[in-house]
Structure formats: C-alpha cells, structure tokens
Write a protein that holds these residues in place. Structure first.
Motif, PDB file in Angstrom:
ATOM      1  N   GLN A  98       0.833  -1.204   0.000  1.00 22.21           N
ATOM      2  CA  GLN A  98       0.000   0.000   0.000  1.00 22.21           C
ATOM      3  C   GLN A  98       0.867   1.253   0.000  1.00 22.21           C
ATOM      4  O   GLN A  98       0.584   2.215  -0.705  1.00 22.21           O
ATOM      5  N   GLY A  99       1.912   1.244   0.795  1.00 25.67           N
ATOM      6  CA  GLY A  99       2.795   2.404   0.891  1.00 25.67           C
ATOM      7  C   GLY A  99       3.492   2.715  -0.421  1.00 25.67           C
ATOM      8  O   GLY A  99       3.578   3.874  -0.842  1.00 25.67           O
ATOM      9  N   LYS A 100       3.988   1.677  -1.095  1.00 25.44           N
ATOM     10  CA  LYS A 100       4.664   1.902  -2.375  1.00 25.44           C
ATOM     11  C   LYS A 100       3.675   2.381  -3.431  1.00 25.44           C
ATOM     12  O   LYS A 100       4.002   3.230  -4.257  1.00 25.44           O
ATOM     13  N   LEU A 101       2.459   1.842  -3.417  1.00 23.70           N
ATOM     14  CA  LEU A 101       1.437   2.285  -4.371  1.00 23.70           C
ATOM     15  C   LEU A 101       1.067   3.745  -4.108  1.00 23.70           C
ATOM     16  O   LEU A 101       0.937   4.540  -5.045  1.00 23.70           O
ATOM     17  N   THR A 102       0.941   4.114  -2.847  1.00 26.91           N
ATOM     18  CA  THR A 102       0.650   5.505  -2.496  1.00 26.91           C
ATOM     19  C   THR A 102       1.767   6.429  -2.985  1.00 26.91           C
ATOM     20  O   THR A 102       1.491   7.489  -3.555  1.00 26.91           O
ATOM     21  N   ASP A 103       3.004   6.015  -2.779  1.00 28.70           N
ATOM     22  CA  ASP A 103       4.143   6.825  -3.241  1.00 28.70           C
ATOM     23  C   ASP A 103       4.121   6.988  -4.757  1.00 28.70           C
ATOM     24  O   ASP A 103       4.366   8.077  -5.281  1.00 28.70           O
ATOM     25  N   TYR A 104       3.832   5.907  -5.469  1.00 27.21           N
ATOM     26  CA  TYR A 104       3.775   5.957  -6.933  1.00 27.21           C
ATOM     27  C   TYR A 104       2.680   6.924  -7.401  1.00 27.21           C
ATOM     28  O   TYR A 104       2.911   7.773  -8.263  1.00 27.21           O
ATOM     29  N   LEU A 105       1.499   6.795  -6.821  1.00 30.35           N
ATOM     30  CA  LEU A 105       0.384   7.660  -7.236  1.00 30.35           C
ATOM     31  C   LEU A 105       0.662   9.119  -6.883  1.00 30.35           C
ATOM     32  O   LEU A 105       0.337  10.026  -7.664  1.00 30.35           O
ATOM     33  N   THR A 106       1.262   9.360  -5.738  1.00 32.03           N
ATOM     34  CA  THR A 106       1.615  10.727  -5.343  1.00 32.03           C
ATOM     35  C   THR A 106       2.616  11.327  -6.326  1.00 32.03           C
ATOM     36  O   THR A 106       2.500  12.493  -6.715  1.00 32.03           O
ATOM     37  N   ARG A 107       3.588  10.523  -6.726  1.00 35.68           N
ATOM     38  CA  ARG A 107       4.577  11.003  -7.697  1.00 35.68           C
ATOM     39  C   ARG A 107       3.916  11.335  -9.030  1.00 35.68           C
ATOM     40  O   ARG A 107       4.196  12.359  -9.650  1.00 35.68           O
ATOM     41  N   LYS A 108       2.992  10.488  -9.480  1.00 34.99           N
ATOM     42  CA  LYS A 108       2.287  10.742 -10.738  1.00 34.99           C
ATOM     43  C   LYS A 108       1.435  12.006 -10.649  1.00 34.99           C
ATOM     44  O   LYS A 108       1.357  12.782 -11.602  1.00 34.99           O
ATOM     45  N   LEU A 109       0.812  12.220  -9.507  1.00 35.31           N
ATOM     46  CA  LEU A 109       0.029  13.445  -9.310  1.00 35.31           C
ATOM     47  C   LEU A 109       0.923  14.677  -9.364  1.00 35.31           C
ATOM     48  O   LEU A 109       0.560  15.700  -9.949  1.00 35.31           O
ATOM     49  N   ARG A 110       2.092  14.570  -8.759  1.00 28.54           N
ATOM     50  CA  ARG A 110       3.035  15.688  -8.764  1.00 28.54           C
ATOM     51  C   ARG A 110       3.536  15.967 -10.191  1.00 28.54           C
ATOM     52  O   ARG A 110       3.661  17.120 -10.598  1.00 28.54           O
ATOM     53  N   GLU A 111       3.793  14.915 -10.952  1.00 31.58           N
ATOM     54  CA  GLU A 111       4.305  15.075 -12.319  1.00 31.58           C
ATOM     55  C   GLU A 111       3.257  15.619 -13.281  1.00 31.58           C
ATOM     56  O   GLU A 111       3.562  16.445 -14.133  1.00 31.58           O
TER      57      GLU A 111
END
Length: 175
Positions: A31-44
C-alpha cells in the motif's frame, strides 16, 4: 527532448484509478509503495478532479479489493532475500524500505529468525566463506569475510562461527 511535445494530460479520478490498476497488475507492491507511486504521478502530471486527490485512499481501496496484500508481499520478499543469503537485519531493512507496516513485519520476525542459519550458510556458500572456502584463510581474509557477513545482515555470533570454520568442517548440527 522534442520541443513540440505536449505535456501529459492532468489526472482525474478515472485516470488515477487506471494508473493504480496498471501498476498493481505489473508489480508486486505494498500500500505504501502504491501511495508513493500515485503521489509522484500526481506531482508530475497535476490534478484535474473536482475534489482533492486521495492517493492513500485509492491504495487502501486496492488493498480492500485484494489487489495489494502487504503481508503476502512481505512473506515473498523475506523468502527471496533469505534464499539470496541475506540476514534478518537486511530483511527488516528491505521490508521497511518497501513500506511494509510494523505489524506485518513483526509477524514475519519468527520465520526470518528460523531461517537465519540457512540464509547465513547460503551466503557463505555463494561467497566461498569458511567451510565453503578453498583453503585456510589468513586473519585479514577472515576479517573481510566477517565484515561481508555483517553487511549481509547476519548475527555476529553466527557469522564468527561460519568464518572460523575450516574448509569442509561444517556439520549440520553445529549451527
């Protein structure tokens, strides 16, 4: 980079969920890695939804649906690292880096401790340390071997016993 290339379209709830689904179908994750990935995509890419984006909520929904299972990920990761010969400390570090929760990590501590001896012997075999070496090692070589076993996350006592064993000296019941 091509100057006339358009920036990617900002994410909306449907695109964010599509990204999450694509990620979990391709990779074993937490869950944590998926959250990090989605947060990064939102930032990009930015956000075009009406409400604020909730990457953590989407990751939790993926876990509820069974697409993400932190415990199964942790078990598989711990087993993989033990087969490679890494010790308990390195396994715990890898699980922490993968953002596996403390509860799931602690649940595996007993299993990791049980496999500590086998993991240390696998590491020694791969690196030709102690009983798997090709001759008596001098003090400097033994110190380097001990340091390598410590970096691999093995307990000092176990590492010392393996490094001190001469070629072919190892008996299963000793360790």
């Amino acid at each position: 980079m091509n100057a006339d290339r358009r920036p990617p379209k900002p994410l909306d709830p449907a695109l964010l969920e599509q990204l999450a689904l694509r990620y979990v179908e391709r990779f074993a994750t937490t869950q944590g890695k998926l959250t990090d990935y989605l947060t990064r995509k939102l930032r990009e890419r930015g956000w075009a939804g009406e409400r604020p984006a909730d990457a953590a909520g989407l990751a939790a929904r993926m876990a509820e649906r069974g697409y993400v299972d932190d415990r199964a990920y942790a078990e598989a990761k711990a087993a993989s690292l033990a087969r490679r010969g890494l010790g308990a400390r390195r396994v715990q570090q890898a699980l922490h880096a993968a953002r596996v929760g403390a509860e799931d990590s602690e649940a595996l501590a007993g299993q990791v401790a049980e496999n500590a001896r086998d993991a240390a012997l696998a590491f020694a075999r791969r690196r030709r340390i102690g009983p798997f070496g090709d001759g008596a090692a001098d003090r400097a070589v033994r110190e380097k071997q001990f340091a390598a076993m410590m970096r691999a996350g093995h307990a000092p006592g176990l590492a010392r016993r393996i490094v001190a064993a001469g070629p072919g000296e190892l008996f299963e019941e000793e360790f």
